[in-house]
Design a protein around this motif. Structure first.
Motif, PDB file in Angstrom:
ATOM      1  N   MET A  51       0.811  -1.215   0.000  1.00  0.00           N
ATOM      2  CA  MET A  51       0.000   0.000   0.000  1.00  0.00           C
ATOM      3  C   MET A  51       0.848   1.270   0.000  1.00  0.00           C
ATOM      4  O   MET A  51       0.332   2.366   0.216  1.00  0.00           O
ATOM      5  CB  MET A  51      -0.944   0.007   1.195  1.00  0.00           C
ATOM      6  N   GLU A  52       2.157   1.134  -0.212  1.00  0.00           N
ATOM      7  CA  GLU A  52       2.995   2.334  -0.289  1.00  0.00           C
ATOM      8  C   GLU A  52       2.670   3.096  -1.574  1.00  0.00           C
ATOM      9  O   GLU A  52       2.325   2.489  -2.590  1.00  0.00           O
ATOM     10  CB  GLU A  52       4.473   1.932  -0.259  1.00  0.00           C
ATOM     11  N   PRO A  53       2.779   4.433  -1.561  1.00  0.00           N
ATOM     12  CA  PRO A  53       3.264   5.276  -0.457  1.00  0.00           C
ATOM     13  C   PRO A  53       2.178   5.714   0.526  1.00  0.00           C
ATOM     14  O   PRO A  53       2.452   6.456   1.452  1.00  0.00           O
ATOM     15  CB  PRO A  53       3.819   6.486  -1.197  1.00  0.00           C
ATOM     16  N   THR A  54       0.936   5.263   0.328  1.00  0.00           N
ATOM     17  CA  THR A  54      -0.152   5.677   1.214  1.00  0.00           C
ATOM     18  C   THR A  54       0.089   5.197   2.640  1.00  0.00           C
ATOM     19  O   THR A  54      -0.012   5.970   3.600  1.00  0.00           O
ATOM     20  CB  THR A  54      -1.494   5.141   0.701  1.00  0.00           C
ATOM     21  N   VAL A  55       0.393   3.917   2.765  1.00  0.00           N
ATOM     22  CA  VAL A  55       0.664   3.312   4.068  1.00  0.00           C
ATOM     23  C   VAL A  55       1.894   2.423   3.919  1.00  0.00           C
ATOM     24  O   VAL A  55       1.957   1.601   3.004  1.00  0.00           O
ATOM     25  CB  VAL A  55      -0.526   2.463   4.572  1.00  0.00           C
ATOM     26  N   ASP A 147      -1.852   0.002  -3.628  1.00  0.00           N
ATOM     27  CA  ASP A 147      -1.364   1.221  -4.283  1.00  0.00           C
ATOM     28  C   ASP A 147       0.008   1.023  -4.929  1.00  0.00           C
ATOM     29  O   ASP A 147       0.348   1.717  -5.880  1.00  0.00           O
ATOM     30  CB  ASP A 147      -1.294   2.371  -3.263  1.00  0.00           C
ATOM     31  N   HIS A 148       0.805   0.102  -4.399  1.00  0.00           N
ATOM     32  CA  HIS A 148       2.115  -0.186  -5.000  1.00  0.00           C
ATOM     33  C   HIS A 148       1.901  -1.279  -6.043  1.00  0.00           C
ATOM     34  O   HIS A 148       2.093  -2.471  -5.792  1.00  0.00           O
ATOM     35  CB  HIS A 148       3.110  -0.632  -3.923  1.00  0.00           C
ATOM     36  N   ARG A 149       1.507  -0.850  -7.239  1.00  0.00           N
ATOM     37  CA  ARG A 149       1.050  -1.788  -8.259  1.00  0.00           C
ATOM     38  C   ARG A 149       2.126  -2.775  -8.727  1.00  0.00           C
ATOM     39  O   ARG A 149       1.820  -3.830  -9.257  1.00  0.00           O
ATOM     40  CB  ARG A 149       0.502  -1.008  -9.457  1.00  0.00           C
ATOM     41  N   MET A 150       3.391  -2.418  -8.540  1.00  0.00           N
ATOM     42  CA  MET A 150       4.466  -3.291  -9.024  1.00  0.00           C
ATOM     43  C   MET A 150       4.713  -4.485  -8.107  1.00  0.00           C
ATOM     44  O   MET A 150       5.247  -5.509  -8.541  1.00  0.00           O
ATOM     45  CB  MET A 150       5.764  -2.484  -9.181  1.00  0.00           C
ATOM     46  N   THR A 151       4.352  -4.370  -6.821  1.00  0.00           N
ATOM     47  CA  THR A 151       4.628  -5.457  -5.878  1.00  0.00           C
ATOM     48  C   THR A 151       3.369  -6.056  -5.264  1.00  0.00           C
ATOM     49  O   THR A 151       3.442  -7.139  -4.677  1.00  0.00           O
ATOM     50  CB  THR A 151       5.535  -4.960  -4.730  1.00  0.00           C
ATOM     51  N   SER A 152       2.248  -5.388  -5.387  1.00  0.00           N
ATOM     52  CA  SER A 152       1.035  -5.836  -4.709  1.00  0.00           C
ATOM     53  C   SER A 152       0.460  -7.110  -5.333  1.00  0.00           C
ATOM     54  O   SER A 152       0.314  -7.212  -6.551  1.00  0.00           O
ATOM     55  CB  SER A 152      -0.020  -4.734  -4.739  1.00  0.00           C
TER      56      SER A 152
END
Length: 261
Positions: A51-55, A147-152
């Motif tokens: 969820m970076e950079p949000t959380v 939110d971190h679409r590359m690792t989520s």
């Protein structure tokens, strides 16, 4: 002198009553605020960086306990689903029942029912998705992406499931309202305006600011009421010296001299 004494005693009694009342009201607000917050909110520690950079990983968040039917697009939710490992996870809701989610359009944006979504919460320069996808969300289900679409690892990774990557709305345990830790990152969670124009709009923040206001106001009243007594004694002049200097009393030096003469 007797009138002044009664006046001083009256002011003292009034002050003690007011200070006691302040402490009582303060305790009610302070403890009531904590109980209210405990009933409405559940703390969670973020286990991954999806969820970076949000959380960020390791952040402590406060999630309002809500029913799945109250979830809106753009919400960051805590959910637990057996297909996803049966552990609490945080993801963002990008689609609800009946939505068709696709990615990506010519500008690299995700679309909901053909309407592009400007996801300002994504990392700078990050695409909406590295892989193209398309899914229609079943009724009563949610489409969830980090939110971190590359690792989520999210709904995109479960498109081959029977629910096409969606999660039952009943799996939601809470909606994240604020980041509580670390202190430097404390703040309320924003509702993305990109989803506001879609049917149903976005959700409203919970009563967390009111809960905090009650706790803080209670603490101030308790401290203020408890400090009244020591401050009043320190600021009030001692009355013994004034009575000693008075004239005409039977025990004064002047009266003794007059009697001898």
């Amino acid at each position: 002198m007797s009138a002044a004494g009664r006046d001083d005693d009256g002011h003292g009694r009034a002050g003690r009553v007011l200070s006691g009342l302040a402490v009582a009201v303060g305790c009610l607000l302070f403890l009531g605020g904590f109980v209210w917050g405990a009933l409405l909110y559940q703390p969670y520690t973020v286990p991954t960086d999806s969820m970076e950079p949000t959380v960020a990983r390791g952040d402590r968040v406060l999630a309002e306990r809500i029913d799945g039917s109250e979830v809106r697009r753009g919400d960051v939710v805590v959910f637990k689903d057996k297909i996803w490992g049966n552990v609490p996870m945080l993801k963002r809701v990008v689609g609800v029942g009946g939505d068709k989610i696709e990615c990506c359009d010519r500008q690299g944006r995700m679309t909901v029912d053909g309407k592009p979504v400007d996801e300002t919460y994504l990392p700078p320069g990050s695409p909406a998705s590295l892989m193209p996808f398309s899914a229609t969300v079943p009724e009563g289900q949610l489409f969830l992406i980090g939110d971190h679409r590359m690792t989520s690892v999210d709904s995109r990774s479960h498109l081959s499931d029977a629910t096409h990557g969606a999660v039952p709305a009943s799996a939601v345990k809470g909606r994240v309202d604020a980041i509580a830790w670390p202190v430097g990152g404390w703040g309320m969670m924003d509702r993305p305006q990109a989803f506001a124009a879609l049917p149903g709009g976005t959700s409203r923040p919970g009563p967390l600011p009111l809960v905090l206001a009650a706790v803080i106001a209670g603490a101030v009243l308790i401290l203020g009421g408890a400090a009244y007594g020591p401050l009043a004694r320190r600021l009030t002049p001692r009355g013994g010296a004034g009575r000693k200097g008075g004239s005409g009393g039977p025990g004064s030096g002047k009266g003794v001299t007059a009697g001898v003469g």
